[in-house]
Design an enzyme around this catalytic site. Sequence first.
Site, mmCIF file in Angstrom:
data_model
loop_
_atom_site.group_PDB
_atom_site.id
_atom_site.type_symbol
_atom_site.label_atom_id
_atom_site.label_comp_id
_atom_site.label_asym_id
_atom_site.label_seq_id
_atom_site.Cartn_x
_atom_site.Cartn_y
_atom_site.Cartn_z
ATOM 1 N N GLY A 1 0.834 -1.193 0.000
ATOM 2 C CA GLY A 1 0.000 0.000 0.000
ATOM 3 C C GLY A 1 0.868 1.242 0.000
ATOM 4 N N GLY B 1 -0.298 4.493 -0.262
ATOM 5 C CA GLY B 1 -1.048 5.705 0.038
ATOM 6 C C GLY B 1 -0.349 6.513 1.110
ATOM 7 C CB VAL C 1 -0.718 4.705 6.251
ATOM 8 C CG1 VAL C 1 0.018 3.800 7.239
ATOM 9 C CG2 VAL C 1 -1.795 5.492 6.990
ATOM 10 N N GLY C 2 1.310 4.202 3.923
ATOM 11 C CA GLY C 2 2.409 3.407 3.381
ATOM 12 C C GLY C 2 3.608 4.248 2.990
ATOM 13 C CG ASP D 1 -0.760 1.164 -4.324
ATOM 14 O OD1 ASP D 1 -0.940 1.557 -3.148
ATOM 15 O OD2 ASP D 1 -1.685 1.133 -5.164
ATOM 16 N NE ARG E 1 -12.783 2.060 15.889
ATOM 17 C CZ ARG E 1 -11.577 2.361 15.443
ATOM 18 N NH1 ARG E 1 -10.919 1.479 14.726
ATOM 19 N NH2 ARG E 1 -11.021 3.528 15.705
ATOM 20 C CG ASN F 1 -10.449 -1.603 5.011
ATOM 21 O OD1 ASN F 1 -10.595 -1.238 3.847
ATOM 22 N ND2 ASN F 1 -10.234 -0.742 5.999
ATOM 23 N NE ARG G 1 -3.743 9.885 17.258
ATOM 24 C CZ ARG G 1 -4.379 9.095 16.404
ATOM 25 N NH1 ARG G 1 -5.228 8.171 16.866
ATOM 26 N NH2 ARG G 1 -4.187 9.228 15.106
ATOM 27 C CG HIS H 1 -6.749 1.883 17.695
ATOM 28 N ND1 HIS H 1 -6.290 2.994 18.364
ATOM 29 C CD2 HIS H 1 -6.754 2.218 16.377
ATOM 30 C CE1 HIS H 1 -6.023 3.947 17.494
ATOM 31 N NE2 HIS H 1 -6.297 3.503 16.287
#
Length: 309
Positions: free
Chosen positions: A10, A12, A14-15, A34, A89, A96, A152, A176
């Site tokens: 991937g 995108g 993040v990748g 990708d 989710r 996904n 965070r 999460h």
Amino acid sequence: MTMEKVSIIGSGNVGANTAFFIAEKGITNVFLYDVVDGLSTGKALDMMEAAPMRGYRNRISGIGDIADIAGSETVIIAVGAGCSLGTKREDLLTLNWPVVSDVMEQIRKSSPNSIVVVATEPVDLLVTMIARNFPIPRERLIGLGGILDATRLKSAVARELSVSPDDVAAMVIGRHSSDMVVLPEYTRVSGIPVDRLLSAEKIDALKAEIAGAGALMAELAECPGTYYTPSAAAAEVVDAIHMDLKRILSISTVLNGEYGICGAALSLPCVIGKNGVEKVLEPVLNGAERDALDRSVAAIKEIVSTCTE
């Protein structure tokens, strides 16, 4: 044979950012893949042209054939839809899982001994599904869960107390999601428990803040999901594995008797080294924290059972 590369499936946000952070940290060579023809090669070339200015020496290579991930020490899954505002989710899992399942088949065929790091959401549900459908040892399956929430929280506590984040150690376990479990006793500022420095009301407010951080940032930036923090977290995990650092990170792992729980993935502090998850730690929980953990397990098992029907 020593495996000297990391592959990212991937290319995108993040990748690509994960590849960049790995190069910046000087960890190892990166292969970027990708399904979109030319995307990984183009981004890899762009990042390599920045190397003379940024000073990283490892290679980032775009590959057009997923079979070229063969021999990877670690494979990072960064495919699929992001967690945008208002997305449930369970709906994201439906979207996904087919993509992640296909990627896992390719990893099984091309690089079966790799450690797999899941950056795709919903991470705990996907790690649970992978464990149920693929014969991968749990030590070689890692999800980026609590490490994001803890990062965070660390930032938020440092901001509230006007101290350096370097002096804050934060601990978040569980799912999460908004059901995350913040552990004030294990969240410390230079060794001092945070609940001695901040009120219970302020800690609850910080928990609500980090629970909604991803959705808020996605809304403000008008894009699906966040990517700098997940990418930085992925690079931290890869560094711990490749350099055998034995770091304690809160990652999503399939529980196998911890707290009497089996068959669901949740974040717990784990020792991360060259073998992946080398030890799972069990912080002492109070009644409310244990109840929250149990609710997360029940929710994960219910959603996963619905998805597999």
